[in-house]
Design an enzyme around this catalytic site. Structure first.
Site, short mmCIF file in Angstrom:
data_model
loop_
_atom_site.label_atom_id
_atom_site.label_comp_id
_atom_site.label_asym_id
_atom_site.label_seq_id
_atom_site.Cartn_x
_atom_site.Cartn_y
_atom_site.Cartn_z
CE LYS A 9 0.88 1.12 4.68
NZ LYS A 9 1.90 2.12 5.14
CG ASP A 134 -0.89 0.06 8.13
OD1 ASP A 134 -1.85 1.02 8.85
OD2 ASP A 134 0.51 0.22 7.85
C1 LIG Z 1 2.04 4.86 9.94
C2 LIG Z 1 1.44 3.64 9.43
O1 LIG Z 1 2.26 2.96 8.48
C3 LIG Z 1 0.11 4.31 8.54
O2 LIG Z 1 -0.11 3.34 7.53
C4 LIG Z 1 0.84 2.68 10.21
O3 LIG Z 1 -0.26 3.31 11.05
C5 LIG Z 1 1.77 1.92 10.98
O4 LIG Z 1 1.35 0.73 11.47
P1 LIG Z 1 2.14 -0.39 11.84
O5 LIG Z 1 3.42 -0.39 11.20
O6 LIG Z 1 1.06 -1.79 11.89
O7 LIG Z 1 2.76 -0.09 13.26
P2 LIG Z 1 2.28 -0.65 14.73
O8 LIG Z 1 3.28 -1.96 14.77
O9 LIG Z 1 0.85 -1.03 14.82
O10 LIG Z 1 2.93 0.42 15.72
C6 LIG Z 1 4.37 0.33 15.98
C7 LIG Z 1 4.28 1.58 17.25
O11 LIG Z 1 4.27 2.81 16.54
C8 LIG Z 1 3.43 3.75 17.34
N1 LIG Z 1 2.06 4.14 16.43
C9 LIG Z 1 1.65 3.39 15.63
C10 LIG Z 1 0.60 3.72 14.82
C11 LIG Z 1 -0.11 4.96 15.12
N2 LIG Z 1 -1.21 5.18 14.75
N3 LIG Z 1 0.30 5.53 16.34
C12 LIG Z 1 1.42 5.18 16.85
O12 LIG Z 1 1.83 5.88 17.99
C13 LIG Z 1 3.36 2.96 18.64
O13 LIG Z 1 4.20 3.32 19.71
C14 LIG Z 1 3.29 1.54 17.99
O14 LIG Z 1 3.55 0.64 19.35
N1 LIG Z 2 5.55 -11.13 7.25
C1 LIG Z 2 6.34 -10.11 7.49
N2 LIG Z 2 6.72 -9.36 6.61
C2 LIG Z 2 7.28 -8.32 7.00
N3 LIG Z 2 7.70 -7.78 8.16
C3 LIG Z 2 7.41 -8.58 9.07
C4 LIG Z 2 6.55 -9.77 8.88
N4 LIG Z 2 6.26 -10.17 10.05
C5 LIG Z 2 6.71 -9.37 10.92
N5 LIG Z 2 7.08 -8.36 10.64
C6 LIG Z 2 7.84 -7.30 11.27
O1 LIG Z 2 7.00 -6.33 11.06
C7 LIG Z 2 7.99 -4.96 10.82
C8 LIG Z 2 7.19 -3.97 10.04
O2 LIG Z 2 7.23 -4.67 8.80
P1 LIG Z 2 6.70 -4.06 7.69
O3 LIG Z 2 7.24 -4.63 6.41
O4 LIG Z 2 4.88 -4.51 7.72
O5 LIG Z 2 6.79 -2.51 7.90
P2 LIG Z 2 6.34 -1.34 7.07
O6 LIG Z 2 6.24 -1.48 5.48
O7 LIG Z 2 6.84 -0.19 7.62
O8 LIG Z 2 4.58 -1.09 7.59
P3 LIG Z 2 3.82 -0.10 8.06
O9 LIG Z 2 3.49 0.82 6.60
O10 LIG Z 2 2.71 -0.80 8.16
O11 LIG Z 2 4.71 1.00 8.91
C9 LIG Z 2 9.32 -5.47 10.96
O12 LIG Z 2 10.10 -5.04 11.89
C10 LIG Z 2 9.22 -6.95 10.83
O13 LIG Z 2 10.06 -7.55 11.66
#
Ligand SMILES: C[C@](O)(CO)[C@H](O)COP(=O)(O)OP(=O)(O)OC[C@H]1O[C@@H](n2ccc(N)nc2=O)[C@H](O)[C@@H]1O
Ligand SMILES: Nc1ncnc2c1ncn2[C@@H]1O[C@H](COP(=O)(O)OP(=O)(O)OP(=O)(O)O)[C@@H](O)[C@H]1O
Length: 287
Positions: A9, A134
């Site tokens: 996305k 997400d």
């Molecule tokens: C920023 C985005 O990428 C937008 O698409 C997402 O909301 C991030 O989602 P994500 O990668 O699934 O993140 P999560 O693993 O849920 O959150 C990681 C950490 O970021 C912070 N966090 C995340 C999402 C949010 N809306 N507020 C936060 O403050 C929190 O401390 C959380 O513990």
């Molecule tokens: N199948 C997987 N693929 C990628 N990352 C994974 C998976 N399972 C767990 N993770 C963990 O999730 C964390 C975030 O990975 P991801 O690639 O979704 O990040 P991102 O693209 O930054 O997502 P977002 O846009 O939601 O922040 C990584 O630190 C990784 O260790």
């Protein structure tokens, strides 16, 4: 054996509008899918075990969102069968493209079918929210305007434009970005109409990430020569809207190493939508 796609996305914009009591931040964003995806295959077993067919570089078993999604569904529905999951990882990890969340959503959708768990789409989305903010948008399967922490979704139909996505050689910590003292936390709310009219197309997380990750700053500056780039999610991937795929590839050729990238088209429907028995993207799956 069928392959199940887990698309990337983009966050076409992202505003941080507040902070909840639990520390999570409220957002306004538009998620649009891309026709660029991880690929998952599932082999259902009778032994009740949930396992990976092969290690995934950079993702331990305990953290792997595909395994965690499978465990969650198994427990929720009392499934006795098991599964072996194979993930062909194409999306950068920690890149802001939602790869882990998309893998989790595809696992929920696939195993709901393959195990005959019979959860509705809203039930699967609620389960997915336990794994990450997400996940629900990938389960629902429609490009969406999102509020809350990204789980309150309204379908929208932006143009399915072409994008060049540049991947800097960094993994950004989402938690660290949201914890930054200098983060803009109280952007005034926008309306969907503002978005459609092109107002407020910025990512509030971008200044924080650019100041802490020089490679992301450099990627933005490289792309700024060709247009108005933005960062997706919490970065580090940055994207530029281009007129067509050829133009995207031409620009990509001019982006130096160590940056990598790809050209992809925006999709308003998840590639699994329609293949899973639910004609209405927002509705409950028909059984
Ligand atoms: C920023 C985005 O990428 C937008 O698409 C997402 O909301 C991030 O989602 P994500 O990668 O699934 O993140 P999560 O693993 O849920 O959150 C990681 C950490 O970021 C912070 N966090 C995340 C999402 C949010 N809306 N507020 C936060 O403050 C929190 O401390 C959380 O513990
Ligand atoms: N199948 C997987 N693929 C990628 N990352 C994974 C998976 N399972 C767990 N993770 C963990 O999730 C964390 C975030 O990975 P991801 O690639 O979704 O990040 P991102 O693209 O930054 O997502 P977002 O846009 O939601 O922040 C990584 O630190 C990784 O260790």
């Amino acid at each position: 054996m069928t392959t199940w796609p887990a698309p990337a996305k983009l966050n076409l914009f992202l505003h941080v509008t507040g902070r909840r009591a639990d520390g999570y931040h409220t957002l306004q964003t538009v998620f649009q899918f891309l026709d660029y995806a991880d690929e998952l295959t599932f082999v259902v077993t009778d032994d009740g075990r949930i396992s990976r067919a092969a290690p995934v570089a950079g993702v331990s078993e305990e953290r792997d969102l595909t395994l965690r999604a499978a465990h969650l569904l198994k427990e929720r529905c009392g499934v006795t069968r098991g599964v072996q999951i194979h993930l062909a990882k194409h999306l950068p990890i920690g890149g802001g493209l939602g790869g882990g969340s998309s893998d989790a959503a595809t696992t929920l959708l696939a195993l709901n079918e393959l195990w005959g768990a019979h959860l509705s789409i809203p039930e699967l989305a609620a389960l997915g929210l336990k794994l990450g903010a997400d996940v629900p948008v990938f389960v629902h399967g429609h490009t969406a305007w999102a509020e809350g922490i990204g789980e309150v979704l309204t379908p929208v139909e932006p143009e399915e434009a072409w994008y060049l996505v540049v991947v800097p050689p960094v993994q950004v910590s989402t938690a660290q970005v949201f914890a930054a003292p200098e983060l803009t936390r109280y952007s005034p709310p926008l309306t969907i109409r503002d978005f459609h009219e092109g107002r407020g197309l910025r990512n509030d997380l971008e200044p924080v990430v650019r100041s802490r990750y020089p490679e992301v700053d450099r990627a933005m500056r490289l792309l700024a020569e060709f247009g108005a780039p933005r960062m997706s999610g919490s970065g580090g991937c940055v994207f530029l809207r281009v007129t067509d795929a050829d133009r995207g590839r031409q620009i990509l050729e001019r982006i130096p190493k160590p940056f990598t990238g790809f050209v992809a088209q925006g999709l308003n429907r998840h590639p699994l939508l329609g293949k899973r028995g639910d004609s209405s993207p927002w509705g409950v799956a028909k059984r």
